[in-house]
Design a protein around this motif. Structure first.
Motif, PDB file in Angstrom:
ATOM      1  N   THR A   1      31.095 -21.526 -14.684  1.00 44.79           N
ATOM      2  CA  THR A   1      30.275 -20.516 -14.006  1.00 44.79           C
ATOM      3  C   THR A   1      31.060 -19.234 -13.749  1.00 44.79           C
ATOM      4  N   ALA A   2      30.324 -18.155 -13.613  1.00 47.19           N
ATOM      5  CA  ALA A   2      30.938 -16.880 -13.262  1.00 47.19           C
ATOM      6  C   ALA A   2      31.247 -16.890 -11.774  1.00 47.19           C
ATOM      7  N   GLY A   3      32.366 -16.277 -11.413  1.00 47.22           N
ATOM      8  CA  GLY A   3      32.758 -16.290 -10.008  1.00 47.22           C
ATOM      9  C   GLY A   3      32.068 -15.234  -9.171  1.00 47.22           C
ATOM     10  N   GLN A   4      31.592 -14.173  -9.815  1.00 45.98           N
ATOM     11  CA  GLN A   4      31.062 -13.061  -9.010  1.00 45.98           C
ATOM     12  C   GLN A   4      29.779 -13.451  -8.293  1.00 45.98           C
ATOM     13  N   GLU A   5      29.702 -13.020  -7.037  1.00 46.06           N
ATOM     14  CA  GLU A   5      28.573 -13.416  -6.195  1.00 46.06           C
ATOM     15  C   GLU A   5      27.228 -13.001  -6.775  1.00 46.06           C
ATOM     16  N   ARG A   6      27.200 -11.873  -7.453  1.00 50.34           N
ATOM     17  CA  ARG A   6      25.947 -11.366  -7.987  1.00 50.34           C
ATOM     18  C   ARG A   6      25.288 -12.369  -8.935  1.00 50.34           C
ATOM     19  N   PHE A   7      26.089 -13.213  -9.514  1.00 45.99           N
ATOM     20  CA  PHE A   7      25.544 -14.184 -10.467  1.00 45.99           C
ATOM     21  C   PHE A   7      25.153 -15.498  -9.794  1.00 45.99           C
ATOM     22  N   ARG A   8      25.275 -15.537  -8.459  1.00 47.06           N
ATOM     23  CA  ARG A   8      25.026 -16.784  -7.738  1.00 47.06           C
ATOM     24  C   ARG A   8      23.632 -17.339  -8.032  1.00 47.06           C
ATOM     25  N   ASN A   9      22.675 -16.406  -8.168  1.00 50.98           N
ATOM     26  CA  ASN A   9      21.304 -16.853  -8.453  1.00 50.98           C
ATOM     27  C   ASN A   9      21.233 -17.717  -9.695  1.00 50.98           C
ATOM     28  N   ILE A  10      21.892 -17.254 -10.729  1.00 53.98           N
ATOM     29  CA  ILE A  10      21.809 -17.984 -11.998  1.00 53.98           C
ATOM     30  C   ILE A  10      22.722 -19.206 -11.987  1.00 53.98           C
ATOM     31  N   THR A  11      23.898 -19.083 -11.380  1.00 45.66           N
ATOM     32  CA  THR A  11      24.787 -20.249 -11.390  1.00 45.66           C
ATOM     33  C   THR A  11      24.200 -21.375 -10.536  1.00 45.66           C
ATOM     34  N   GLN A  12      23.531 -20.998  -9.447  1.00 43.44           N
ATOM     35  CA  GLN A  12      22.978 -22.045  -8.571  1.00 43.44           C
ATOM     36  C   GLN A  12      21.920 -22.906  -9.249  1.00 43.44           C
ATOM     37  N   THR A  13      21.245 -22.340 -10.230  1.00 40.18           N
ATOM     38  CA  THR A  13      20.221 -23.142 -10.892  1.00 40.18           C
ATOM     39  C   THR A  13      20.866 -24.293 -11.666  1.00 40.18           C
ATOM     40  N   TYR A  14      22.155 -24.192 -11.909  1.00 41.37           N
ATOM     41  CA  TYR A  14      22.846 -25.266 -12.618  1.00 41.37           C
ATOM     42  C   TYR A  14      23.371 -26.346 -11.688  1.00 41.37           C
ATOM     43  N   TYR A  15      23.271 -26.117 -10.389  1.00 34.99           N
ATOM     44  CA  TYR A  15      23.736 -27.135  -9.443  1.00 34.99           C
ATOM     45  C   TYR A  15      22.893 -28.399  -9.560  1.00 34.99           C
ATOM     46  N   LYS A  16      21.623 -28.181  -9.816  1.00 29.73           N
ATOM     47  CA  LYS A  16      20.686 -29.299  -9.842  1.00 29.73           C
ATOM     48  C   LYS A  16      21.072 -30.264 -10.966  1.00 29.73           C
ATOM     49  N   GLY A  17      21.179 -31.521 -10.599  1.00 25.36           N
ATOM     50  CA  GLY A  17      21.489 -32.521 -11.605  1.00 25.36           C
ATOM     51  C   GLY A  17      22.958 -32.632 -11.942  1.00 25.36           C
ATOM     52  N   ALA A  18      23.775 -31.777 -11.327  1.00 22.52           N
ATOM     53  CA  ALA A  18      25.221 -31.880 -11.597  1.00 22.52           C
ATOM     54  C   ALA A  18      25.752 -33.115 -10.884  1.00 22.52           C
ATOM     55  N   TYR A  19      26.571 -33.837 -11.586  1.00 22.47           N
ATOM     56  CA  TYR A  19      27.056 -35.100 -11.032  1.00 22.47           C
ATOM     57  C   TYR A  19      28.550 -35.013 -10.754  1.00 22.47           C
ATOM     58  N   GLY A  20      29.219 -34.143 -11.468  1.00 22.60           N
ATOM     59  CA  GLY A  20      30.636 -33.918 -11.225  1.00 22.60           C
ATOM     60  C   GLY A  20      30.858 -32.448 -10.922  1.00 22.60           C
ATOM     61  N   ILE A  21      31.665 -32.185  -9.889  1.00 25.49           N
ATOM     62  CA  ILE A  21      31.922 -30.790  -9.536  1.00 25.49           C
ATOM     63  C   ILE A  21      33.438 -30.578  -9.450  1.00 25.49           C
ATOM     64  N   ILE A  22      33.887 -29.543 -10.107  1.00 27.07           N
ATOM     65  CA  ILE A  22      35.303 -29.192 -10.034  1.00 27.07           C
ATOM     66  C   ILE A  22      35.412 -27.877  -9.278  1.00 27.07           C
ATOM     67  N   PHE A  23      36.033 -27.940  -8.094  1.00 31.48           N
ATOM     68  CA  PHE A  23      36.242 -26.723  -7.311  1.00 31.48           C
ATOM     69  C   PHE A  23      37.642 -26.197  -7.617  1.00 31.48           C
ATOM     70  N   VAL A  24      37.701 -24.943  -8.006  1.00 31.49           N
ATOM     71  CA  VAL A  24      38.994 -24.389  -8.399  1.00 31.49           C
ATOM     72  C   VAL A  24      39.365 -23.198  -7.513  1.00 31.49           C
ATOM     73  N   TYR A  25      40.620 -23.163  -7.090  1.00 32.19           N
ATOM     74  CA  TYR A  25      41.141 -21.941  -6.475  1.00 32.19           C
ATOM     75  C   TYR A  25      42.472 -21.640  -7.127  1.00 32.19           C
ATOM     76  N   SER A  26      42.987 -20.456  -6.851  1.00 32.64           N
ATOM     77  CA  SER A  26      44.268 -20.071  -7.431  1.00 32.64           C
ATOM     78  C   SER A  26      45.346 -20.191  -6.361  1.00 32.64           C
ATOM     79  N   LEU A  27      46.465 -20.829  -6.732  1.00 32.66           N
ATOM     80  CA  LEU A  27      47.559 -21.014  -5.781  1.00 32.66           C
ATOM     81  C   LEU A  27      48.195 -19.688  -5.381  1.00 32.66           C
TER      82      LEU A  27
END
Lengths: 210, 355
Positions: A65-91
């Motif tokens: 997914t794109a990180g920019q907030e403006r794309f949240r609308n489109i990225t959120q539609t992919y949350y549905k049905g997701a079974y594995g989630i990888i949360f990434v941050y930078s050290l």
């Protein structure tokens, strides 16, 4: 190759701030390469990979997914049905770590499904660390998920992200599989996790019975 | 009235995935084509309609900067007035630079966040290009995008705009510096170091204003929840289903949200990521010559491209379609491949605009 036999099909999404290395992690994992030459992701990108967990094959449909907030609308539609989630941050980016809880909460708010998650601190190769290992561990404990520090650049621990996620997915799928097989949700021995996929995958799934 | 039934779609519809044996005689034509442009550009009051018409089929690279400025109405067709107008615009830009990048400038949290975002994106704008890896160019690009962000509070900076400004930057820069547009590198890196700073500032200001001009008709593609792109997608579905029902049905039953995200991804950066940079310049010739309607043409370009792979897509299932669309072979297209695709898109557009 990636379209061959598998036991389960799982949708995975990768979330985190812009520039933490989500695309690089995936490219390292799926295509075994690292390149500085990635443009910013717009909306979502798609990748596919078969993961072997012991005797089982899990086909991962991975959404980058794109990180920019403006794309949240489109990225959120992919949350549905997701079974594995990888949360990434930078050290090396304190803010990206501070924002991880926001990403976790966005998942908790929008999906009631139980998901397998993992927390990843990327850019282990850099000397300029701004987030300590203990902080990542603590956050992961709070949300009851595994934690790992990686370097996509040096291909360090990248496979481990997916191995650990895969083990949890397998345990979950086997339990769920028993539960839902009584509910005729299984199809040719394959457990379907996502309604959208349900509609679309029949032709490939018919040959997947184990 | 022209209706879709009256047009033989099959005659337009090029099912070949590749454009082979394209008209390669364009090289020979170049001489007379350049002359035609020069004839127009040398007039005291430049006949814009003639220029639009001519530019639609491609602009010779050495005249591109002037023609693009004219097409976007950044430069006045009146030669006498032009200099003063453009100088005023440039001064306005320099003033904005002075205000927003003043020494000891304090940025609020939101501005800091967007500055960081822009800086991240600038670092990975056309990453394999030596031009865009040059620190001086990167700083310049950051300024353009940040000022755009401040001056357009309703939509602000959105990822992909960094791609959209890049053709302007390269074209305007190439007026003063030798650029290899295929490899997208300086022929001689030192030229930039020795270039008069005043000229670099002009390039920056012109790129900024042209970005503004281009985006002014499509701002709602970038505002919250991006209503412009939702409309674009709905129209896309309507037209594709009329032109190629089988493809439409196969795509929409195989994919759902995913199709939207592809359309979204391609159009957010004006299709530029679908092509090699040089081919993207050729694309911009036509888009700019469409004036306010250019985004509608983008829709028909996407449709023409998908129809080109129609037979193939219809045989594929979910994963395979996704993989194909993620990596469309359009990245391998030449300028003449794109030119033919543009003509097809234009023909489809005509059918629907007359309806």
């Amino acid at each position: 190759m990636s379209l061959g036999y598998y036991d389960w099909l799982v949708k995975v999404i990768v979330l985190g701030d812009s520039g933490v290395g989500k695309t690089n992690i995936l490219t390292q994992f799926c295509d075994s390469k690292f390149s500085q030459n990635y443009t910013a992701t717009i909306g979502v990108d798609f990748k596919i990979k078969i993961l072997n967990v012991q005797d089982k094959k899990i086909k991962l449909q991975i959404w980058d997914t794109a990180g920019q907030e403006r794309f949240r609308n489109i990225t959120q539609t992919y949350y549905k049905g997701a079974y594995g989630i990888i949360f990434v941050y930078s050290l090396i980016d304190r803010n990206s770590f501070n924002n991880v809880e926001g990403w976790i909460k966005s998942i908790l708010e929008s999906t009631t499904d139980e998901v397998c998650s993992i927390l990843v601190g990327n850019k282990l190769d850099s000397q300029d660390r701004r987030v300590q290992t203990a902080e990542g561990e603590k956050l992961a404990q709070k949300y009851n998920m595994p934690f790992i520090e990686t370097s996509a650049l040096e291909n360090k621990n990248i496979q481990d992200i997916f191995d650990r996620l895969g083990q949890n997915l397998k345990i979950r799928l086997e339990n769920e599989g028993q539960k839902v097989s009584n509910n005729i949700h299984t199809q040719s021995g394959q457990f379907k996790l996502n309604q959208e996929v349900n509609q679309t995958e029949q032709p490939t799934s018919s040959c997947n019975s184990c | 009235m022209l209706s879709i039934q009256k047009v033989n779609i099959a005659s337009l519809y090029n099912r070949n995935e590749e454009y082979k044996s394209c008209n390669r005689e364009t090289d020979r034509e170049d001489g007379s084509k350049i002359q035609k442009f020069k004839d127009i550009l040398h007039q005291n009051i430049i006949p814009i309609n003639e220029l639009l018409h001519l530019a639609w089929s491609g602009v010779p690279s050495e005249l591109r900067s002037t023609v693009w400025r004219l097409l976007l109405k950044y430069q006045s067709p009146n030669r006498d007035a032009n200099f003063a107008i453009i100088e005023r615009k440039r001064s306005m830009y320099y003033e904005m630079c002075d205000i927003y990048f003043a020494k000891n400038q304090q940025y609020d949290e939101r501005e800091k966040k967007i500055l960081k975002q822009i800086s991240e994106d600038v670092k990975r704008t056309i990453p394999d290009s030596a031009i865009f890896r040059n620190p001086q160019i990167q700083i310049l690009l950051e300024r353009i995008l940040f000022i755009w962000n401040i001056r357009n509070p309703a939509c602000g900076y959105v990822q992909g705009m960094n791609d959209i400004v890049s053709p302007f930057l390269v074209v305007f820069l190439s007026d003063y510096i030798d650029i290899d547009t295929t490899k997208l590198q300086f022929t001689n890196e030192k030229q930039l170091d020795h270039l008069d700073q005043r000229l670099i500032k002009q390039v920056e200001a012109d790129s900024y204003w042209c970005l503004c001009k281009l985006l002014e008709s499509v701002l709602d593609n970038y505002t919250n929840s991006q209503p412009g792109l939702v409309r674009f997608y709905n129209k896309f579905k309507e037209i594709l289903s009329a032109l190629d029902k089988k493809l439409y049905e196969h795509l929409t039953t195989s994919l759902s949200m995913e199709l939207y995200s592809f359309i979204f991804k391609w159009s957010t950066c004006m299709l530029l990521r679908m092509f090699q940079f040089e081919v993207g310049l050729r694309l911009f010739d036509t888009l700019l010559a469409e004036e306010q309607n250019y985004f509608e043409l983008c829709l028909f370009i996407i449709i023409s491209i998908l129809m080109k792979f129609s037979l193939k897509i219809q045989k594929l299932q979910y994963d395979e379609i996704m993989i194909l669309l993620e990596k469309l072979p359009t990245r391998e297209w030449s300028e003449s491949d794109l030119s033919l695709c543009l003509s097809e898109a234009y023909a489809y557009q005509k059918i629907f605009s007359k309806k």
